[in-house]
Design an enzyme around this catalytic site. Structure first.
Site, PDB file in Angstrom:
ATOM      1  N   TRP A 155     -43.484  29.952 -30.112  1.00  0.00           N
ATOM      2  CA  TRP A 155     -43.057  29.253 -31.275  1.00  0.00           C
ATOM      3  C   TRP A 155     -41.639  29.403 -31.854  1.00  0.00           C
ATOM      4  O   TRP A 155     -40.921  28.969 -32.463  1.00  0.00           O
ATOM      5  CB  TRP A 155     -43.908  29.684 -32.794  1.00  0.00           C
ATOM      6  N   ASN A 156     -40.949  30.871 -31.266  1.00  0.00           N
ATOM      7  CA  ASN A 156     -39.481  31.148 -31.643  1.00  0.00           C
ATOM      8  C   ASN A 156     -38.557  29.951 -30.993  1.00  0.00           C
ATOM      9  O   ASN A 156     -37.268  29.827 -31.919  1.00  0.00           O
ATOM     10  CB  ASN A 156     -39.267  32.361 -31.205  1.00  0.00           C
ATOM     11  N   PRO A 180     -47.657  23.427 -26.289  1.00  0.00           N
ATOM     12  CA  PRO A 180     -46.914  24.454 -27.214  1.00  0.00           C
ATOM     13  C   PRO A 180     -47.555  25.511 -28.008  1.00  0.00           C
ATOM     14  O   PRO A 180     -48.702  25.260 -28.177  1.00  0.00           O
ATOM     15  CB  PRO A 180     -46.137  23.268 -28.209  1.00  0.00           C
ATOM     16  N   SER A 182     -49.304  26.877 -31.280  1.00  0.00           N
ATOM     17  CA  SER A 182     -49.978  25.988 -32.204  1.00  0.00           C
ATOM     18  C   SER A 182     -49.404  26.196 -33.499  1.00  0.00           C
ATOM     19  O   SER A 182     -49.547  25.237 -34.562  1.00  0.00           O
ATOM     20  CB  SER A 182     -51.438  26.640 -32.401  1.00  0.00           C
ATOM     21  N   GLY A 233     -43.435  34.013 -23.358  1.00  0.00           N
ATOM     22  CA  GLY A 233     -44.122  34.713 -24.354  1.00  0.00           C
ATOM     23  C   GLY A 233     -44.347  36.267 -24.332  1.00  0.00           C
ATOM     24  O   GLY A 233     -43.320  36.631 -23.649  1.00  0.00           O
ATOM     25  N   SER A 234     -45.017  36.773 -24.914  1.00  0.00           N
ATOM     26  CA  SER A 234     -45.351  38.288 -24.910  1.00  0.00           C
ATOM     27  C   SER A 234     -45.553  38.867 -23.341  1.00  0.00           C
ATOM     28  O   SER A 234     -46.301  37.993 -22.599  1.00  0.00           O
ATOM     29  CB  SER A 234     -46.222  38.741 -25.960  1.00  0.00           C
ATOM     30  N   GLU A 255     -41.312  34.362 -18.453  1.00  0.00           N
ATOM     31  CA  GLU A 255     -40.154  34.888 -19.234  1.00  0.00           C
ATOM     32  C   GLU A 255     -40.825  35.691 -20.658  1.00  0.00           C
ATOM     33  O   GLU A 255     -41.443  35.061 -21.431  1.00  0.00           O
ATOM     34  CB  GLU A 255     -39.266  33.569 -19.835  1.00  0.00           C
ATOM     35  N   LEU A 256     -40.847  36.993 -20.262  1.00  0.00           N
ATOM     36  CA  LEU A 256     -41.619  37.629 -21.250  1.00  0.00           C
ATOM     37  C   LEU A 256     -40.743  38.593 -22.358  1.00  0.00           C
ATOM     38  O   LEU A 256     -39.553  38.167 -22.701  1.00  0.00           O
ATOM     39  CB  LEU A 256     -42.563  38.702 -20.433  1.00  0.00           C
ATOM     40  N   CYS A 289     -36.114  36.642 -27.865  1.00  0.00           N
ATOM     41  CA  CYS A 289     -36.208  37.775 -26.692  1.00  0.00           C
ATOM     42  C   CYS A 289     -35.011  38.237 -26.165  1.00  0.00           C
ATOM     43  O   CYS A 289     -35.182  39.584 -25.858  1.00  0.00           O
ATOM     44  CB  CYS A 289     -37.187  37.018 -25.802  1.00  0.00           C
ATOM     45  N   GLU A 386     -40.761  46.422 -29.264  1.00  0.00           N
ATOM     46  CA  GLU A 386     -39.971  44.845 -29.508  1.00  0.00           C
ATOM     47  C   GLU A 386     -39.923  44.665 -31.010  1.00  0.00           C
ATOM     48  O   GLU A 386     -41.326  44.172 -31.408  1.00  0.00           O
ATOM     49  CB  GLU A 386     -40.200  43.817 -28.585  1.00  0.00           C
TER      50      GLU A 386
HETATM   51  P1  NAP Z   1     -47.629  35.200 -27.478  1.00  0.00           P
HETATM   52  O1  NAP Z   1     -48.699  35.763 -28.637  1.00  0.00           O
HETATM   53  O2  NAP Z   1     -47.380  35.800 -25.961  1.00  0.00           O
HETATM   54  O3  NAP Z   1     -47.636  33.450 -27.616  1.00  0.00           O
HETATM   55  C1  NAP Z   1     -46.954  32.705 -26.710  1.00  0.00           C
HETATM   56  C2  NAP Z   1     -47.774  31.534 -26.483  1.00  0.00           C
HETATM   57  O4  NAP Z   1     -48.985  32.156 -25.770  1.00  0.00           O
HETATM   58  C3  NAP Z   1     -48.239  30.698 -27.778  1.00  0.00           C
HETATM   59  O5  NAP Z   1     -48.063  29.404 -27.146  1.00  0.00           O
HETATM   60  C4  NAP Z   1     -49.704  31.143 -27.816  1.00  0.00           C
HETATM   61  O6  NAP Z   1     -50.428  30.372 -28.351  1.00  0.00           O
HETATM   62  C5  NAP Z   1     -49.997  31.452 -26.312  1.00  0.00           C
HETATM   63  N1  NAP Z   1     -51.114  32.331 -26.241  1.00  0.00           N
HETATM   64  C6  NAP Z   1     -51.561  33.507 -27.008  1.00  0.00           C
HETATM   65  N2  NAP Z   1     -52.659  34.018 -26.448  1.00  0.00           N
HETATM   66  C7  NAP Z   1     -52.912  33.454 -25.457  1.00  0.00           C
HETATM   67  C8  NAP Z   1     -54.010  33.739 -24.472  1.00  0.00           C
HETATM   68  N3  NAP Z   1     -54.610  34.734 -24.408  1.00  0.00           N
HETATM   69  N4  NAP Z   1     -54.118  32.662 -23.307  1.00  0.00           N
HETATM   70  C9  NAP Z   1     -53.121  31.828 -23.232  1.00  0.00           C
HETATM   71  N5  NAP Z   1     -52.087  31.786 -24.298  1.00  0.00           N
HETATM   72  C10 NAP Z   1     -51.867  32.405 -25.287  1.00  0.00           C
HETATM   73  O7  NAP Z   1     -45.902  35.503 -28.098  1.00  0.00           O
HETATM   74  P2  NAP Z   1     -45.476  35.060 -29.534  1.00  0.00           P
HETATM   75  O8  NAP Z   1     -45.496  36.514 -30.179  1.00  0.00           O
HETATM   76  O9  NAP Z   1     -45.890  33.978 -29.935  1.00  0.00           O
HETATM   77  O10 NAP Z   1     -43.906  35.045 -28.885  1.00  0.00           O
HETATM   78  C11 NAP Z   1     -42.865  36.163 -28.951  1.00  0.00           C
HETATM   79  C12 NAP Z   1     -42.754  36.567 -27.441  1.00  0.00           C
HETATM   80  O11 NAP Z   1     -42.308  35.743 -26.816  1.00  0.00           O
HETATM   81  C13 NAP Z   1     -41.877  37.790 -27.536  1.00  0.00           C
HETATM   82  O12 NAP Z   1     -42.380  39.058 -26.896  1.00  0.00           O
HETATM   83  C14 NAP Z   1     -40.699  37.358 -27.087  1.00  0.00           C
HETATM   84  O13 NAP Z   1     -39.709  38.449 -26.178  1.00  0.00           O
HETATM   85  C15 NAP Z   1     -41.251  36.517 -26.145  1.00  0.00           C
HETATM   86  N6  NAP Z   1     -40.251  35.249 -25.427  1.00  0.00           N
HETATM   87  C16 NAP Z   1     -39.580  35.603 -24.502  1.00  0.00           C
HETATM   88  C17 NAP Z   1     -38.541  34.639 -23.864  1.00  0.00           C
HETATM   89  C18 NAP Z   1     -38.027  34.569 -22.573  1.00  0.00           C
HETATM   90  O14 NAP Z   1     -37.375  33.802 -22.125  1.00  0.00           O
HETATM   91  N7  NAP Z   1     -38.216  35.829 -21.875  1.00  0.00           N
HETATM   92  C19 NAP Z   1     -38.103  33.748 -24.903  1.00  0.00           C
HETATM   93  C20 NAP Z   1     -38.883  33.462 -25.851  1.00  0.00           C
HETATM   94  C21 NAP Z   1     -39.783  34.345 -26.464  1.00  0.00           C
HETATM   95  P3  NAP Z   1     -50.809  30.380 -30.088  1.00  0.00           P
HETATM   96  O15 NAP Z   1     -49.433  30.212 -30.707  1.00  0.00           O
HETATM   97  O16 NAP Z   1     -51.486  29.230 -30.261  1.00  0.00           O
HETATM   98  O17 NAP Z   1     -51.356  31.649 -30.448  1.00  0.00           O
END
Ligand code: NAP
Length: 483
Positions: A155-156, A180, A182, A233-234, A255-256, A289, A386
């Site tokens: 979402w960020n 994307p 939710s 994502g994470s 990309e974590l 991130c 983080e």
């Molecule tokens: P997240 O919890 O990992 O969620 C990211 C995405 O994954 C969302 O679309 C989420 O859906 C989905 N998701 C969650 N649990 C899942 C599962 N078990 N199976 C499949 N998909 C799943 O991360 P966040 O907290 O939203 O985002 C922040 C993280 O992203 C941070 O760690 C940040 O550093 C990282 N990030 C990395 C980069 C990079 O380029 N390295 C760039 C931006 C962000 P829902 O939203 O519907 O839950």
């Protein structure tokens, strides 16, 4: 939303095979600044995810057989439309995500730049010829698109995280299914509307929106017709998805998370370091991130840096991102703000000193004050986690050796920053930091021409740059005999 000049950009259905697809249930999208429901989007799930994969598979032959020039032209149209509608797209983004409008406009331009960049790179997917070990043979290498690509994004950066992936995939000749976050589906759906207007054929770019992240994620990462899976994502979720991709041996990009150190040496231009740290730390309320997570300052300049940095932080205005002059918007949710507050509290209990902020902001439930902590060490929760919020922990160090050791003391390796004017040190520290991206006297490093990505548990693969296409291409070797 009624202030959009083009109301057709506000879409509330998944986009599958060139059609808008409604579902029985709906997903509420809320404005994190006000808590108000701004949209009710059809809540797609596993069935629609399978439909989108099927559409992308059916469209793959047609799209991959287009010439690079044809694909480039359609992508260029898409880029032009994204930029023409920059203001509306930014408004949608701020309403669903919270970042200040100016930053949202910046994200639209940044995301669009990847579509433009890759539209150009599409024409430069070169092969190779290799001297053969025998005279009657020739060795030729060609590159071909991997096939259907599936993505899950956070979402960020609701626009740019999709654009970075879809740009490369479509340029390479792959078709694409985006799922994307939710919390922020509206930016992705507006991108789909503009892809359609640009002439990108049905099935090439699909967006499925739904709150069953686990179920949809399982389909996207395990489906045999998906050749490549790309996730931002994470790290925790990334690890689950890598595991799921193993069942069909997919190509995977991740990309974590990150834990970026921002190092200020005593030979640095301190004013420039302050400006760089503010930009790197407080953009998107600290929810990026590549955000600075720990500020490491050499002990003989820590007082000077902290004073100047605190002065700069006092000038940041917290509030609803749609209001002119706001520099820090809301966090994505109350839960996220509480998590940041918990890290601050625990670290103060462990000996950190609060210099500025440290509380929820009066602007609303999801707002947190820009915060500065000193006397932090690497083991405190605010440094080892983080943060993903507007908090600056300041850690002091004695010398270059210790700075590198502290900076690398994390499982992450995404971005790092340091400020120094000593050319020898610049080389030594650049080489010594175990990170995929280094800002040297610079706090903002990401652009379409540069390879974005991390090492260690921050992931693998690169987005953007001439390297960005590689993740979407297979290398095929032709051995020509009997010559
Ligand atoms: P997240 O919890 O990992 O969620 C990211 C995405 O994954 C969302 O679309 C989420 O859906 C989905 N998701 C969650 N649990 C899942 C599962 N078990 N199976 C499949 N998909 C799943 O991360 P966040 O907290 O939203 O985002 C922040 C993280 O992203 C941070 O760690 C940040 O550093 C990282 N990030 C990395 C980069 C990079 O380029 N390295 C760039 C931006 C962000 P829902 O939203 O519907 O839950």
């Amino acid at each position: 939303m009624d202030k959009l000049s083009d109301q057709q950009l506000f879409k509330q259905f998944s986009y599958i095979n060139g059609s808008w697809h409604s579902s029985e249930t709906q997903l509420e999208v809320t404005n994190p600044a006000t808590g108000e429901c701004i949209a009710r989007v059809s809540n797609s799930g596993i069935t629609e995810t399978n439909m989108a994969i099927k559409a992308a598979k059916n469209a793959f032959k047609m799209w991959s057989e287009k010439s690079a020039n044809e694909r480039a032209k359609l992508m260029r149209n898409w880029f032009d439309l994204l930029m023409q509608h920059q203001d509306d797209l930014a408004r949608i983004l701020t309403l669903e995500q919270g970042k200040p409008l100016n930053e949202a406009k910046g994200e639209i331009a940044y995301g669009a730049a990847f579509i433009e960049w890759f539209s150009e790179e599409a024409k430069r997917v070169y092969g190779d010829t290799i001297p053969a070990p025998a005279n009657d043979k020739r060795i030729v290498v060609i590159k071909q698109p991997v096939g259907v690509v599936a993505s899950i994004t956070p979402w960020n950066f609701p626009n740019a995280m999709i654009a970075r992936k879809a740009g490369a995939a479509l340029a390479a000749g792959c078709t694409f299914v985006a799922r994307p976050a939710s919390e922020t589906p509206l930016s992705a759906l507006a991108m789909a509307e503009l892809a359609e207007r640009a002439g990108i054929p049905a099935g090439v770019f699909n967006v499925v929106v739904g709150d069953d992240a686990k179920g949809m994620g399982k389909v996207l990462s395990e489906h045999p017709d998906v050749a490549k899976f790309t996730f931002t994502g994470s790290t925790a979720v990334g690890k689950i998805l890598i595991g799921q991709c193993a069942s069909t041996v997919k190509k995977v990009s991740m990309e974590l998370g990150g834990n970026a150190p921002f190092i200020v040496f005593d030979d640095a231009d301190i004013d420039a370091a302050v400006t760089g740290a503010i930009a790197s730390k407080y953009r998107n309320a600290g929810q990026t991130c590549v955000c600075t997570n720990r500020i490491l300052v050499q002990q003989n300049v820590v007082t000077e840096f902290t004073e100047k940095y605190t002065q700069a932080v006092t000038k940041l205005n917290v509030g609803d991102g749609t209001i002119e002059g706001i520099s820090i918007g809301p966090m994505i949710s109350k839960k996220a703000a509480k998590q940041v507050d918990k890290l601050v509290d625990e670290s103060i209990k462990a000996g950190a000193k609060l210099v500025y902020g440290g509380k929820f902001d009066s602007a609303g439930d999801n707002f947190y004050q820009p915060t500065i902590l000193t006397h932090v060490n690497n083991d405190m929760p605010i440094a080892s986690n983080e943060i993903f919020g507007p908090v600056s922990p300041i850690i002091s160090f004695a010398d270059e050796h210790q700075a590198i050791q502290l900076a690398n003391d994390t499982e992450y390796g995404l971005a790092a920053y340091f400020y120094s004017r000593d050319i020898g040190r610049i080389w030594r520290v650049s080489e010594g930091l175990e990170y995929g991206m280094i800002g040297v006297n610079e706090g903002l490093i990401s652009n379409a021409a540069a390879p974005f990505g991390g090492v260690k548990q921050s992931g693998n693969g690169r987005e953007g740059s001439k390297y960005g296409l590689d993740d979407y291409l297979e290398i095929k070797y032709l051995c020509m005999g009997g010559i």
